[in-house]
Write a protein that holds these residues in place. Structure first.
Motif, PDB file in Angstrom:
ATOM      1  N   GLY A  45       0.480  -1.497  -0.184  1.00 57.72           N
ATOM      2  CA  GLY A  45       0.256   0.335   0.118  1.00 57.72           C
ATOM      3  C   GLY A  45       0.704   1.358  -0.049  1.00 57.72           C
ATOM      4  O   GLY A  45       0.621   2.060  -0.438  1.00 57.72           O
ATOM      5  N   LEU A  46       1.745   1.399   0.915  1.00 58.93           N
ATOM      6  CA  LEU A  46       2.601   2.342   1.091  1.00 58.93           C
ATOM      7  C   LEU A  46       3.769   2.711   0.089  1.00 58.93           C
ATOM      8  O   LEU A  46       3.916   3.811  -0.817  1.00 58.93           O
ATOM      9  N   ALA A 110      -9.735   4.823   3.361  1.00 58.40           N
ATOM     10  CA  ALA A 110      -8.862   6.406   2.086  1.00 58.40           C
ATOM     11  C   ALA A 110      -9.724   7.208   2.452  1.00 58.40           C
ATOM     12  O   ALA A 110      -9.194   7.552   1.462  1.00 58.40           O
ATOM     13  N   LEU A 111     -10.742   7.270   2.893  1.00 55.39           N
ATOM     14  CA  LEU A 111     -11.590   9.111   3.048  1.00 55.39           C
ATOM     15  C   LEU A 111     -10.246   9.784   4.039  1.00 55.39           C
ATOM     16  O   LEU A 111     -10.241  10.896   3.814  1.00 55.39           O
ATOM     17  N   ALA A 112      -9.595   9.233   5.275  1.00 54.04           N
ATOM     18  CA  ALA A 112      -8.466   9.159   5.273  1.00 54.04           C
ATOM     19  C   ALA A 112      -7.408   9.976   4.779  1.00 54.04           C
ATOM     20  O   ALA A 112      -7.054  11.210   4.804  1.00 54.04           O
ATOM     21  N   GLY A 113      -6.697   9.193   4.053  1.00 54.19           N
ATOM     22  CA  GLY A 113      -5.991   9.173   3.263  1.00 54.19           C
ATOM     23  C   GLY A 113      -6.433  10.546   2.279  1.00 54.19           C
ATOM     24  O   GLY A 113      -5.432  11.932   2.179  1.00 54.19           O
ATOM     25  N   VAL A 114      -7.282  10.445   1.364  1.00 52.14           N
ATOM     26  CA  VAL A 114      -8.026  12.394   0.484  1.00 52.14           C
ATOM     27  C   VAL A 114      -7.725  13.188   1.465  1.00 52.14           C
ATOM     28  O   VAL A 114      -6.735  14.455   0.956  1.00 52.14           O
ATOM     29  N   LEU A 115      -8.579  12.609   2.390  1.00 55.43           N
ATOM     30  CA  LEU A 115      -8.049  14.258   3.729  1.00 55.43           C
ATOM     31  C   LEU A 115      -7.112  14.187   4.471  1.00 55.43           C
ATOM     32  O   LEU A 115      -6.389  15.539   4.433  1.00 55.43           O
ATOM     33  N   LEU A 116      -6.077  13.555   4.251  1.00 61.02           N
ATOM     34  CA  LEU A 116      -4.680  13.881   4.610  1.00 61.02           C
ATOM     35  C   LEU A 116      -3.881  14.675   3.460  1.00 61.02           C
ATOM     36  O   LEU A 116      -3.221  15.454   3.474  1.00 61.02           O
ATOM     37  N   LYS A 237      -2.380  12.796  -7.355  1.00 61.23           N
ATOM     38  CA  LYS A 237      -2.026  12.614  -6.070  1.00 61.23           C
ATOM     39  C   LYS A 237      -2.878  12.061  -4.775  1.00 61.23           C
ATOM     40  O   LYS A 237      -2.634  11.238  -3.699  1.00 61.23           O
ATOM     41  N   LEU A 238      -4.610  12.607  -4.860  1.00 62.54           N
ATOM     42  CA  LEU A 238      -5.687  12.179  -3.789  1.00 62.54           C
ATOM     43  C   LEU A 238      -5.499  10.515  -4.372  1.00 62.54           C
ATOM     44  O   LEU A 238      -5.683  10.233  -3.469  1.00 62.54           O
ATOM     45  N   GLY A 242      -5.353   8.023  -0.800  1.00 60.54           N
ATOM     46  CA  GLY A 242      -6.716   6.646  -1.182  1.00 60.54           C
ATOM     47  C   GLY A 242      -6.257   5.441  -1.024  1.00 60.54           C
ATOM     48  O   GLY A 242      -6.792   4.505  -0.388  1.00 60.54           O
ATOM     49  N   LEU A 243      -5.984   4.991  -2.355  1.00 62.47           N
ATOM     50  CA  LEU A 243      -5.536   4.222  -3.101  1.00 62.47           C
ATOM     51  C   LEU A 243      -4.635   2.847  -1.427  1.00 62.47           C
ATOM     52  O   LEU A 243      -4.367   2.398  -1.548  1.00 62.47           O
TER      53      LEU A 243
END
Length: 363
Positions: A45-46, A110-116, A237-238, A242-243
């Motif tokens: 994932g990273l 994924a939502l947390a990733g987009v918020l970051l 990037k977003l 997210g993914l």
């Protein structure tokens, strides 16, 4: 492909037989394999964020924590015991099945990733690393303090009594008898983790070879040139954040069920740095290299226990075995990066493929 098929079949057979063979030695060795598979999933994932898109993320462990705590809250009696409103809605308790937990955790992470990713779109390099590092620490501090005035995460005490995963009526938390042979709980979890990791490898491979993957690589190599070619770098990037975060959420669900307990100490900065080191050590952007790096860094500390113990005895206990293990790991990583600065198994460079074969006399 026909030449690789026998190799794939042999590797698949070896992966299936390996935990059964290790059961005779001890369950601890199978548990090491389980932990290594979890780290491989995190590293994959990273790798989407760091390896494909070139976005340095030092707070990736936060998405791991989001998935773990989400499953812990929805598959344990903690909320029912501490929140009367939840107890009134679910008098039988919360028992979230796996097929609901995995997509839910992936979506929330994924939502947390987009918020970051949203407030960091214009940041690069060290500045992006500092912001993501802060995000990871914020999540850990939240988990550590959300026990008052309403006890949601139970603070530093953590959440226990998390239910094991059930598949087709079979509990992975109990041994299973198959044809007179006993498969222990760690072995059952191994096969579940292996199946999910194989699926993650297929998804990452398809992403890497897709138009989306090539766009991420273009952003990694030169973002200004990619934007000049018409790529929407903001959305790309977003999407990478997210993914990549969704993989961490899925790994968190598996970790919480496997351990049966989660606490903020499991999601420290050291864990996040370790996952980044796995990706860099194996080879940025190269899926087989990332798998190799994750496996080595996940299994090496446990193997070095057998080395650090005798060395500690030789010094009459003057050296702490835990510190000595970390020293040996650090020395091994420094030596590897000096010899192979691009990683143990780096991806082939495009410029190397363009160099003509001098032995054939090509100009």
């Amino acid at each position: 492909m026909n030449k690789r098929l026998p190799v794939f079949l042999v590797c698949a057979l070896a992966l299936c037989v390996l935990p059964i063979a290790l059961q005779g030695v001890g369950e601890a060795w199978v548990r090491i394999l389980d932990t290594a598979l979890l780290y491989i999933l995190l590293a994959l994932g990273l790798n989407i964020v760091v390896g494909f898109a070139g976005l340095l993320d030092l707070g990736y462990i936060a998405f791991y924590a989001v998935g773990a705590y989400l499953f812990a809250l929805l598959a344990s009696p903690h909320l029912v015991d501490n929140l009367p409103a939840v107890a009134a809605l679910f008098p039988q308790g919360l028992h979230l099945p796996l097929w609901q937990a995995l997509p839910l955790a992936a979506g929330v992470a994924a939502l947390a990733g987009v918020l970051l990713g949203a407030p960091t779109l214009k940041l690069r390099g060290d500045y992006l690393a500092i912001v993501t590092l802060g995000f990871g620490e914020i999540i850990r501090v939240f988990m550590n303090n959300l026990d008052a005035p309403i006890n949601i995460t139970n603070g530093p005490k953590g959440i226990s009594s998390i239910e094991p995963i059930h598949i087709a009526g079979v509990s992975l938390g109990e041994p299973l008898q198959v044809a007179g042979f006993t498969l222990y709980s760690v072995t059952l979890y191994y096969y579940l983790f292996l199946a999910i990791v194989v699926g993650a490898v297929v998804i990452c491979g398809r992403l890497h070879d897709s138009r989306l993957g090539r766009a991420w690589v273009a952003i990694r190599e030169d973002e200004i040139a990619a934007k000049a070619m018409g790529l929407n770098t903001r959305n790309l990037k977003l999407l990478a954040f997210g993914l990549g975060a969704s993989f961490g959420g899925v790994a968190g669900v598996l970790f919480a069920s496997f351990q049966g307990f989660v606490s903020p100490e499991s999601f420290s900065l050291q864990e996040s740095v370790m996952v980044v080191a796995m990706v860099v050590l194996g080879g940025l952007g190269h899926i087989p290299g990332v798998i190799l790096g994750a496996f080595l860094l996940a299994a090496l500390p446990e193997v070095l226990r057998h080395v650090a113990g005798p060395l500690q005895a030789m010094t009459d206990g003057r050296l702490d075995a835990a510190i000595l293990r970390q020293l040996l790991i650090a020395l091994a990583m420094i030596g590897i990066m000096l010899v192979r600065p691009r990683g143990l198994w780096p991806s082939p460079r495009h410029e190397d493929q363009l160099i003509p074969n001098q032995s054939e006399g090509q100009a």
